[in-house]
Scaffold this active site. Structure first.
Site, PDB file in Angstrom:
ATOM      1  N   ARG A 280     -35.744 -42.963   9.201  1.00  0.00           N
ATOM      2  CA  ARG A 280     -34.490 -43.013   8.451  1.00  0.00           C
ATOM      3  C   ARG A 280     -33.975 -41.586   8.326  1.00  0.00           C
ATOM      4  O   ARG A 280     -34.748 -40.642   8.112  1.00  0.00           O
ATOM      5  CB  ARG A 280     -34.710 -43.594   7.055  1.00  0.00           C
ATOM      6  CG  ARG A 280     -34.897 -45.109   7.029  1.00  0.00           C
ATOM      7  CD  ARG A 280     -33.586 -45.849   7.360  1.00  0.00           C
ATOM      8  NE  ARG A 280     -33.720 -47.279   7.233  1.00  0.00           N
ATOM      9  CZ  ARG A 280     -34.025 -48.113   8.240  1.00  0.00           C
ATOM     10  NH1 ARG A 280     -34.238 -47.658   9.463  1.00  0.00           N
ATOM     11  NH2 ARG A 280     -34.100 -49.410   8.020  1.00  0.00           N
TER      12      ARG A 280
ATOM     13  N   GLU B  93     -24.529 -42.553   8.302  1.00  0.00           N
ATOM     14  CA  GLU B  93     -24.296 -43.264   9.567  1.00  0.00           C
ATOM     15  C   GLU B  93     -23.024 -44.088   9.457  1.00  0.00           C
ATOM     16  O   GLU B  93     -22.848 -44.780   8.456  1.00  0.00           O
ATOM     17  CB  GLU B  93     -25.491 -44.166   9.890  1.00  0.00           C
ATOM     18  CG  GLU B  93     -26.745 -43.354  10.140  1.00  0.00           C
ATOM     19  CD  GLU B  93     -27.976 -44.179  10.489  1.00  0.00           C
ATOM     20  OE1 GLU B  93     -27.870 -45.421  10.522  1.00  0.00           O
ATOM     21  OE2 GLU B  93     -29.031 -43.586  10.731  1.00  0.00           O
TER      22      GLU B  93
ATOM     23  N   HIS C  59     -28.674 -44.877  16.095  1.00  0.00           N
ATOM     24  CA  HIS C  59     -29.565 -45.846  15.428  1.00  0.00           C
ATOM     25  C   HIS C  59     -29.763 -47.104  16.283  1.00  0.00           C
ATOM     26  O   HIS C  59     -29.377 -48.211  15.877  1.00  0.00           O
ATOM     27  CB  HIS C  59     -29.024 -46.208  14.033  1.00  0.00           C
ATOM     28  CG  HIS C  59     -30.110 -46.686  13.103  1.00  0.00           C
ATOM     29  ND1 HIS C  59     -30.077 -46.508  11.743  1.00  0.00           N
ATOM     30  CD2 HIS C  59     -31.269 -47.354  13.363  1.00  0.00           C
ATOM     31  CE1 HIS C  59     -31.159 -47.051  11.202  1.00  0.00           C
ATOM     32  NE2 HIS C  59     -31.900 -47.579  12.165  1.00  0.00           N
TER      33      HIS C  59
HETATM   34  C1  GLV Z   1     -34.094 -50.358  11.840  1.00  0.00           C
HETATM   35  O1  GLV Z   1     -33.942 -49.211  11.584  1.00  0.00           O
HETATM   36  C2  GLV Z   1     -34.943 -51.227  11.091  1.00  0.00           C
HETATM   37  O2  GLV Z   1     -35.383 -50.843  10.001  1.00  0.00           O
HETATM   38  O3  GLV Z   1     -35.206 -52.341  11.561  1.00  0.00           O
END
Ligand code: GLV
Length: 340
Positions: free
Chosen positions: A239, A268, A287
């Protein structure tokens, strides 16, 4: 359609929602690329028993206060830092997530960005496509070796272990850090548990996969970056807020570390004028850790199964606060799952 009202916060393929469609009266946000506006989410939550949300949706105390009938929040993600789990638990609301199905795909992406940064693939691609390739030259686009180096994994959960397994193929020494020893993962991968300080100073690649919690926010800041080798690369596939991005941009500008490979950001989408994007040796993607077609389908299906199971009074495949179900007599207590 009958059954308890449920809102799905993004357009998802019906094929993935089959278990849910059979158990609930499902309304789905029509947008696919953009998040549901906050006021619409709150409005829908106000009369729903279940929500299927993405990591772009904030499920906080204010939303919960406006959702008196809510019994389950099902996240299509393994990470659930966008959900106030404590507030959900206090209200008897189950929170579910999708671990396991995305492990290998996310580990693949981790390696893709690590290698892209180490071997300067983006610069190479641009040089070729923009017609700037003049000649083979001894140190032209020379990067860092991956094979035989040391990788330090912060958070040896499911994804971290899958990353470590791949590191063995590159003949790497594997270090890890985390709150508890992981004897099974150690036995499988040869990873060695060390304190964070040692991991930072010994690793050529520092890979962040820890869950985001108050105690892991800005886990890597100026002090930690100072400990890293000047040839090291920081990889963040966990994260964004695990890293103090201002400190990282500064460290890259000063050549304090060699590069950064980033799948996640504090904000983001990351703003295009963000200093990090203009720092040297940054390889950034939006991401997409779990973004293979098969895995995203599996995540949507599991999120739907989790939600349907709670609505039917059954044990969901993955619940992060299972005591809520045990207390209400819905489902059986399950083991506390790991984040990643
Ligand atoms: C993506 O970042 C997730 O947590 O699945």
């Amino acid at each position: 359609m009958g059954g308890p009202p449920v809102f799905v916060s993004r357009r998802l393929p019906e094929a993935a929602l089959v278990p849910l469609l059979a158990a609930a009266d499902v309304r789905m946000f029509e947008g696919e690329q953009e998040p549901v506006p906050r006021d619409r989410l709150v409005r829908e939550a106000a009369h729903c028993v279940g929500l299927l949300v993405l990591l772009t949706d904030r499920v906080d105390a204010a939303l919960l206060a406006a959702a008196p009938r809510l019994r389950v929040v099902s996240c299509m993600a393994v990470g659930y830092d966008n959900v106030d789990v404590r507030a959900c638990t206090a209200r008897g609301i189950a929170v579910c997530n999708t671990p396991g199905v995305l492990t290998e795909t996310t580990a693949d992406l981790c390696w893709a960005i690590l290698m892209a940064c180490a071997r300067r693939l983006d610069e190479g691609r641009r040089v070729v496509q923009e017609g700037r390739w003049a000649s083979w030259a001894p140190f032209f686009l020379a990067g860092q070796d991956v094979w035989g180096r040391t990788v330090g994994i912060v958070g040896l959960g499911r994804i971290g272990t899958a990353v470590a397994r791949r590191a063995r193929g590159f003949g790497m020494r594997i270090l890890y850090t985390g709150p508890a020893p992981k004897p099974e993962a150690e036995a499988e991968t040869g990873a060695q548990r060390v304190p964070l300080e040692e991991l930072l100073s010994e690793s050529d690649y520092v890979v962040l996969l820890a869950p985001l919690r108050p105690d892991t926010r800005h886990l890597v800041g100026a002090r930690e970056l100072e400990r890293m080798k000047p040839t090291a690369i920081l990889v963040n596939a966990g994260r964004g807020p695990l890293v103090d991005e201002g400190a990282l941009a500064d460290a890259l500008r000063r050549g304090r570390i060699w590069g950064a490979a980033l799948d996640v950001f504090e904000q983001e989408p990351v703003p295009p004028d963000h200093p990090l994007l203009h720092s040297p040796n940054v390889f950034a993607v939006p991401h997409i850790g779990s973004a293979s077609i098969a895995t995203r389908m599996a995540m949507a299906r599991l999120a739907a199964e989790n939600l349907a199971a709670v609505l039917r009074g059954l044990q969901p495949p993955s619940c992060v606060n299972p005591d809520v179900l045990a207390a209400s007599g819905r489902g059986l207590p399950s083991q506390q799952p790991e984040h990643t």
